[in-house]
Design an enzyme around this catalytic site. Structure first.
Site, PDB file in Angstrom:
ATOM      1  N   SER A 141      18.321 116.901  27.239  1.00  0.00           N
ATOM      2  CA  SER A 141      16.907 116.620  27.046  1.00  0.00           C
ATOM      3  C   SER A 141      16.349 117.419  25.878  1.00  0.00           C
ATOM      4  O   SER A 141      16.755 118.557  25.639  1.00  0.00           O
ATOM      5  CB  SER A 141      16.112 116.951  28.313  1.00  0.00           C
ATOM      6  OG  SER A 141      14.739 116.671  28.116  1.00  0.00           O
ATOM      7  N   LYS A 163      19.154 115.337  35.712  1.00  0.00           N
ATOM      8  CA  LYS A 163      18.510 114.769  34.518  1.00  0.00           C
ATOM      9  C   LYS A 163      17.618 113.578  34.900  1.00  0.00           C
ATOM     10  O   LYS A 163      16.542 113.391  34.323  1.00  0.00           O
ATOM     11  CB  LYS A 163      19.577 114.332  33.520  1.00  0.00           C
ATOM     12  CG  LYS A 163      19.035 113.639  32.250  1.00  0.00           C
ATOM     13  CD  LYS A 163      18.062 114.529  31.490  1.00  0.00           C
ATOM     14  CE  LYS A 163      17.837 114.100  30.052  1.00  0.00           C
ATOM     15  NZ  LYS A 163      17.356 112.748  29.839  1.00  0.00           N
ATOM     16  N   ASN A 221      13.681 113.286  34.177  1.00  0.00           N
ATOM     17  CA  ASN A 221      13.031 112.176  33.490  1.00  0.00           C
ATOM     18  C   ASN A 221      11.935 111.542  34.338  1.00  0.00           C
ATOM     19  O   ASN A 221      10.909 111.106  33.821  1.00  0.00           O
ATOM     20  CB  ASN A 221      14.065 111.118  33.098  1.00  0.00           C
ATOM     21  CG  ASN A 221      14.868 111.521  31.876  1.00  0.00           C
ATOM     22  OD1 ASN A 221      14.991 112.713  31.562  1.00  0.00           O
ATOM     23  ND2 ASN A 221      15.416 110.555  31.180  1.00  0.00           N
ATOM     24  N   GLU A 277       9.067 113.671  33.984  1.00  0.00           N
ATOM     25  CA  GLU A 277       8.532 113.396  32.645  1.00  0.00           C
ATOM     26  C   GLU A 277       7.620 112.162  32.670  1.00  0.00           C
ATOM     27  O   GLU A 277       6.534 112.167  32.076  1.00  0.00           O
ATOM     28  CB  GLU A 277       9.689 113.180  31.676  1.00  0.00           C
ATOM     29  CG  GLU A 277       9.323 112.883  30.248  1.00  0.00           C
ATOM     30  CD  GLU A 277      10.554 112.607  29.401  1.00  0.00           C
ATOM     31  OE1 GLU A 277      10.582 111.560  28.718  1.00  0.00           O
ATOM     32  OE2 GLU A 277      11.496 113.434  29.437  1.00  0.00           O
TER      33      GLU A 277
END
Length: 483
Positions: A128, A183, A187, A190
């Protein structure tokens, strides 16, 4: 000269990771399916550096020190499997294949076990930070075959971002698909952060009538305080950026959001594991709603646009409440993300270090923020913390900011401003702290029409009962289970 690592895929992320590795003293061999890209890179950005160009996979493999380490930066899905299939015959037992793309964690679990059965080691690593992070220091989240970690650790920790005390934003996450799962949750968070910021922008622009420069100043102030983060920082810059005619560029950008799938995967995983990832799911749905532009235009014509009256109060105290609401909603979003990590860890037997994960996200990645330092402190103080909202720091923050979240949500509801992520945060907060929810009626309904049974508050948990609600049914109940 042999290379320390090979990298396949010279798109933006691949090129920048190679340059990052080389700048830290490593020799890197590179290959791209379109071999002209190899030549262009070697003669361009890679000129004069310790970078070796290969025009075939066999040539790439021949350039590597043993155990060979080959990192793929290719599109998730079929392309990864095809590349692995071509690499396997060229490698020997103990060699390492690394997938640095945004692969689905279930694919990574499968690939890890398949390759280990062939004597090879596999690592699925979240990467990232975007283009800038890849070049100057990303957040790296490796998982898979743990025997591979000592061989890739010096490279990965050297190229990763560092926090204030020099600690690398990279550590071993766990077995098989753990790295890519972490991850995926990153995300998803995010998505939530971006939607919450977009909603606060929407409120300031269309409810408060603020100018772009005024909004940029607010985000600048927030970035210097508790809300300090990469996403708040770039929002400030975006709001100040002018088009060629001097008007705000963002005003001219079509309001249809795209996505690459990781937020959707997080939502699917939350349903599979029974974790209410409500805010992140709403952020994904908000993008889908935005993409239905033609339908939205038709709905505005047929149903009428929301009638948002001019704000008549003092804007400054409301903007302060907006900042508190954003902070409270962030706590909810991260709480849900870490609950999903905990449930997956229990399901797959991953020994996840939640404080270390917060540290990995503290620098280099898109969601990097001062906020994550507080999460690390919470898990360092209590590694078995059941729920992030229960940590003393975050509990106090929620008590102090929940009224602001409620005020903002009420203002949006009464003025027709769609803020699904903020509403979702409030609903989760209120639902989580409600001692008795109306699920008792749901269970009665399920038992009425399907004999699905229910538990009673005056009997021990685990005892199930069925009632013949109409007097016409029998006493036979359906089997009891939850998906």
């Amino acid at each position: 000269m042999k290379a320390d690592i090979g990298l396949i895929g010279l798109a933006v992320m691949g090129e920048n990771l190679v340059l990052n590795m080389e700048s830290k003293g490593f020799t890197v061999a590179v290959y791209n399916r379109t071999t002209a890209k190899v030549d262009d890179f070697i003669s361009g950005r890679g000129k004069g550096k310790k970078i070796l160009g290969a025009h075939s996979l066999s040539e790439l493999v021949s350039m590597l020190e043993k155990p060979r380490k080959v990192m793929m930066m290719v599109k998730a899905g079929t392309a990864v499997d095809q590349t692995i299939e071509q690499l396997v015959p060229l490698l020997e037992a103990g060699d390492i294949i690394i997938d640095g793309g945004n692969s689905n964690y279930q694919d990574t679990i499968r690939r890890t076990h398949d390759l280990e059965a062939k004597g090879l080691l596999f690592v699925g690593s979240g990467v990232s930070g975007g283009e800038e992070g890849a070049l100057h220091g990303p957040s790296l989240m490796p998982g898979g075959s743990e025997q591979a970690w000592p061989h890739i650790k010096p490279i990965f920790q050297a190229i990763s971002a560092k926090v204030e005390d020099g600690s690398p934003c990279c550590d071993w996450v766990g077995s098989d698909g753990a790295g890519h799962f972490v991850k995926m949750v990153h995300n998803g968070i995010e998505y939530g952060d971006m939607q919450l910021i977009a909603e606060t922008f929407h409120i300031m622009r269309y409810r408060l009538g603020m100018s772009y420069d005024e909004m940029a100043s607010v985000f600048e102030d927030w970035n210097n305080g508790d809300l300090g983060s990469y996403l708040v920082e770039i929002t400030r810059d975006i709001l100040r950026y002018k088009d060629e005619d001097g008007s705000p560029l963002v005003e001219k950008i079509l309001d249809t959001a795209g996505q690459k799938g990781t937020g959707k995967w997080a939502g699917i995983a939350s349903l599979e594991f029974g974790v209410p990832l409500t805010l992140i799911a709403e952020a994904v749905y908000a993008r889908l709603l935005s993409a239905a532009k033609d339908q939205r235009l038709a709905a505005a014509d047929i149903l009428g646009e929301p009638d948002c009256p001019a704000f008549s109060g003092d804007r400054k105290p409301f903007v302060e409440k907006l900042g508190k609401a954003l902070y409270a909603a962030k706590i909810i979003s991260y709480t849900q993300g870490f609950l999903l990590l905990k449930e997956a860890a229990s399901n797959f037997g991953w020994n996840l270090n939640y404080g270390a994960i917060a540290l990995m996200w503290r620098g280099g990645c898109i969601i990097r923020s001062t906020f994550l330092g507080k999460i690390k402190e919470a898990f360092d103080a209590n590694p078995n913390l059941e729920n992030l909202m229960f940590a003393p720091f975050f509990a106090e923050k929620l008590r102090a900011s929940s009224d602001a979240l409620r005020t903002v949500a009420a203002e949006c509801a009464s003025s027709g401003i769609a803020t699904p992520a903020l509403f979702s945060a409030l609903a989760y907060y209120d639902g989580m702290r409600t001692r008795r929810l109306p699920a008792n009626l749901l269970q009665a309904q399920r038992d009425y029409f399907g004999a699905h049974t229910y538990e009673r508050i005056d009997r021990p948990r685990g005892e199930f009962f069925h009632t013949n609600w109409t007097g016409h049914g029998g006493t036979t109940a359906a089997s009891t289970y939850n998906v």
